[in-house]
Design a protein around this motif. Sequence first.
Motif, mmCIF file in Angstrom:
data_model
loop_
_atom_site.group_PDB
_atom_site.id
_atom_site.type_symbol
_atom_site.label_atom_id
_atom_site.label_comp_id
_atom_site.label_asym_id
_atom_site.label_seq_id
_atom_site.Cartn_x
_atom_site.Cartn_y
_atom_site.Cartn_z
ATOM 1 N N LEU A 114 0.921 -1.275 0.183
ATOM 2 C CA LEU A 114 0.135 0.117 -0.126
ATOM 3 C C LEU A 114 0.842 1.308 -0.125
ATOM 4 O O LEU A 114 0.339 2.198 -0.895
ATOM 5 C CB LEU A 114 -0.911 -0.036 1.108
ATOM 6 N N LEU A 115 1.709 1.255 0.891
ATOM 7 C CA LEU A 115 2.828 2.336 0.945
ATOM 8 C C LEU A 115 3.511 2.627 -0.599
ATOM 9 O O LEU A 115 3.854 3.649 -0.716
ATOM 10 C CB LEU A 115 3.726 2.296 2.016
ATOM 11 N N ALA A 116 3.951 1.589 -0.994
ATOM 12 C CA ALA A 116 4.609 1.560 -2.178
ATOM 13 C C ALA A 116 3.790 2.177 -3.436
ATOM 14 O O ALA A 116 4.344 3.142 -4.207
ATOM 15 C CB ALA A 116 4.992 0.142 -2.661
ATOM 16 N N VAL A 117 2.327 1.912 -3.430
ATOM 17 C CA VAL A 117 1.595 2.220 -4.545
ATOM 18 C C VAL A 117 1.404 3.741 -4.092
ATOM 19 O O VAL A 117 1.036 4.556 -5.266
ATOM 20 C CB VAL A 117 0.111 1.566 -4.170
ATOM 21 N N ILE A 118 1.169 4.155 -2.918
ATOM 22 C CA ILE A 118 0.855 5.486 -2.583
ATOM 23 C C ILE A 118 2.156 6.497 -3.032
ATOM 24 O O ILE A 118 1.930 7.457 -3.568
ATOM 25 C CB ILE A 118 0.729 5.790 -1.090
ATOM 26 N N THR A 119 3.269 5.705 -2.995
ATOM 27 C CA THR A 119 4.449 6.519 -3.298
ATOM 28 C C THR A 119 4.685 6.602 -4.981
ATOM 29 O O THR A 119 4.979 7.805 -5.321
ATOM 30 C CB THR A 119 5.873 5.777 -2.694
ATOM 31 N N PHE A 120 4.211 5.617 -5.563
ATOM 32 C CA PHE A 120 4.398 5.772 -6.872
ATOM 33 C C PHE A 120 3.503 6.566 -7.506
ATOM 34 O O PHE A 120 3.955 7.551 -8.213
ATOM 35 C CB PHE A 120 4.032 4.098 -7.436
ATOM 36 N N PHE A 121 2.152 6.655 -7.186
ATOM 37 C CA PHE A 121 1.280 7.774 -7.627
ATOM 38 C C PHE A 121 1.539 9.106 -7.317
ATOM 39 O O PHE A 121 1.085 9.982 -7.969
ATOM 40 C CB PHE A 121 -0.182 7.130 -7.449
ATOM 41 N N ALA A 122 2.224 9.302 -6.063
ATOM 42 C CA ALA A 122 2.345 10.776 -5.772
ATOM 43 C C ALA A 122 3.337 11.052 -6.394
ATOM 44 O O ALA A 122 3.506 12.437 -6.624
ATOM 45 C CB ALA A 122 2.865 10.428 -4.284
ATOM 46 N N VAL A 123 4.434 10.486 -7.073
ATOM 47 C CA VAL A 123 5.741 11.001 -7.746
ATOM 48 C C VAL A 123 5.317 10.755 -9.414
ATOM 49 O O VAL A 123 6.242 11.235 -10.083
ATOM 50 C CB VAL A 123 7.015 10.191 -7.344
ATOM 51 N N TYR A 124 4.431 9.951 -9.607
ATOM 52 C CA TYR A 124 4.174 9.398 -11.110
ATOM 53 C C TYR A 124 3.645 10.922 -11.796
ATOM 54 O O TYR A 124 2.501 11.454 -11.202
ATOM 55 C CB TYR A 124 3.064 8.361 -11.414
ATOM 56 N N PRO A 125 4.273 11.363 -12.772
ATOM 57 C CA PRO A 125 3.892 12.825 -13.372
ATOM 58 C C PRO A 125 2.261 12.721 -13.532
ATOM 59 O O PRO A 125 1.826 13.941 -13.651
ATOM 60 C CB PRO A 125 4.743 12.667 -14.585
ATOM 61 N N GLU A 126 1.620 11.898 -14.365
ATOM 62 C CA GLU A 126 0.525 11.924 -14.752
ATOM 63 C C GLU A 126 -0.661 12.156 -13.492
ATOM 64 O O GLU A 126 -1.622 12.456 -13.739
ATOM 65 C CB GLU A 126 0.136 10.606 -15.303
ATOM 66 N N SER A 127 -0.271 11.769 -12.323
ATOM 67 C CA SER A 127 -0.827 11.547 -11.195
ATOM 68 C C SER A 127 -0.568 12.516 -10.094
ATOM 69 O O SER A 127 -1.276 12.941 -9.000
ATOM 70 C CB SER A 127 -1.235 10.236 -10.706
ATOM 71 N N SER A 128 0.727 12.942 -9.957
ATOM 72 C CA SER A 128 1.172 13.482 -8.842
ATOM 73 C C SER A 128 0.497 14.757 -8.483
ATOM 74 O O SER A 128 0.669 15.394 -7.308
ATOM 75 C CB SER A 128 2.888 13.796 -9.226
ATOM 76 N N ALA A 129 0.091 15.735 -9.405
ATOM 77 C CA ALA A 129 -0.489 17.014 -9.349
ATOM 78 C C ALA A 129 -1.641 17.091 -8.131
ATOM 79 O O ALA A 129 -1.801 17.898 -7.446
ATOM 80 C CB ALA A 129 -0.742 17.826 -10.488
ATOM 81 N N THR A 130 -2.343 15.677 -8.235
ATOM 82 C CA THR A 130 -3.902 15.917 -7.614
ATOM 83 C C THR A 130 -3.841 14.516 -6.599
ATOM 84 O O THR A 130 -4.642 14.607 -5.662
ATOM 85 C CB THR A 130 -4.984 15.554 -8.589
ATOM 86 N N PHE A 131 -3.007 13.581 -6.908
ATOM 87 C CA PHE A 131 -3.242 12.361 -6.019
ATOM 88 C C PHE A 131 -2.983 12.687 -4.501
ATOM 89 O O PHE A 131 -3.547 12.222 -3.817
ATOM 90 C CB PHE A 131 -2.247 11.292 -6.620
#
Length: 351
Positions: free
Chosen positions: A47-64
């Motif tokens: 779960l923490l890994a998924v949160i980290t991924f989408f927090a830094v992934y350019p397509e979702s980082s702005a709003t996630f």
Amino acid sequence: MTLTNTEHLDTSDGNGSDASAPSPVAAPTPSSRLKGFAERNALLALLLAVITFFAVYPESSATFFTSQNASVLLGNQSVVALLALAVILPLVTGYFDFSLGAIAATSSVLTAGLMSFHDLPLGLAVAVGVGVGAVIGGINGLLVTRFGLNSFVTTLGMATLLGGLIQWYTGGQTILAGIDPALPRFGGSTWLGLPRVVFVVLITTVALWYLLAQTPFGRSLYAIGSNPRSARLVGIRVERSVWTTFVLAGALAGVTGVLQLARAGSATADNGTSLLFPALAAAFLGATAVVPGFFNAVGTIIGVLFVSVAVSGLTLSGASAWASPVFNGAALLVAVGLSHYLGRHRGVRTG
């Protein structure tokens, strides 16, 4: 649970030693403790890994990784979380209840309809909606325990029946008018920065954790799930206990329906399937965490968060509409396989 010996049997081997005495159990090694720790916390780490991924992934980082997204996510997933907690009650004893999504939908529609069509006050409408959920759960439990019907087929049939009744009651229309505004106001308001419905889920989680892990009744449910024949031999009232889990699950599904009505502010002519499968995925994922091989409340909440965070991240990343059901289905398949493996490894039935 302790068994009391009523007779003393001489089991000595003739040399003064007890042949039946158990051999000393080796102390757990560091590697076995590390393995156990990894099993218990693997889902949380994922779960923490998924949160980290989408927090830094350019397509979702702005709003996630924003407080607004977190608030919306937690509020919307509270309904799924509450239904997932209901799902694990029969599963602990080795039985499925596929009607819980339909029970939640029935409670939502009935609560709204009693206020809209019959001018019942909010408190009475909510009580009836939750009570009907408990009654339907009791009927399911009676059919399964007293008449020996297969829980899978029985509850699936009940879900189909309830779906038809919902269509009849609503005429296929959404109930919008006549709902006491206090209910959607509660569903949309926050406390300490979190949606109020989140606190309903937290209280329910703690209560269910205490029931299953800290009470003799809860331990007896796990004993039934592990081996119902042995549970019966040591004096556990298996049929009554299983029936009680169906009643409690039905009542909790009824509360879920009221919570769904509070969040949406309206009741749709839906059969509840869209709620059931994410809840099942979370329940089986939860059986791989915290207490691997056993359905448990805390693991279930972690499972809900994992599924909802992953789906939210995919949506914010621009994934197509089919991504959500595909992920939910894949998560359910993987979770069932893992929980089944861990359950067999520990001698537990997992459904």
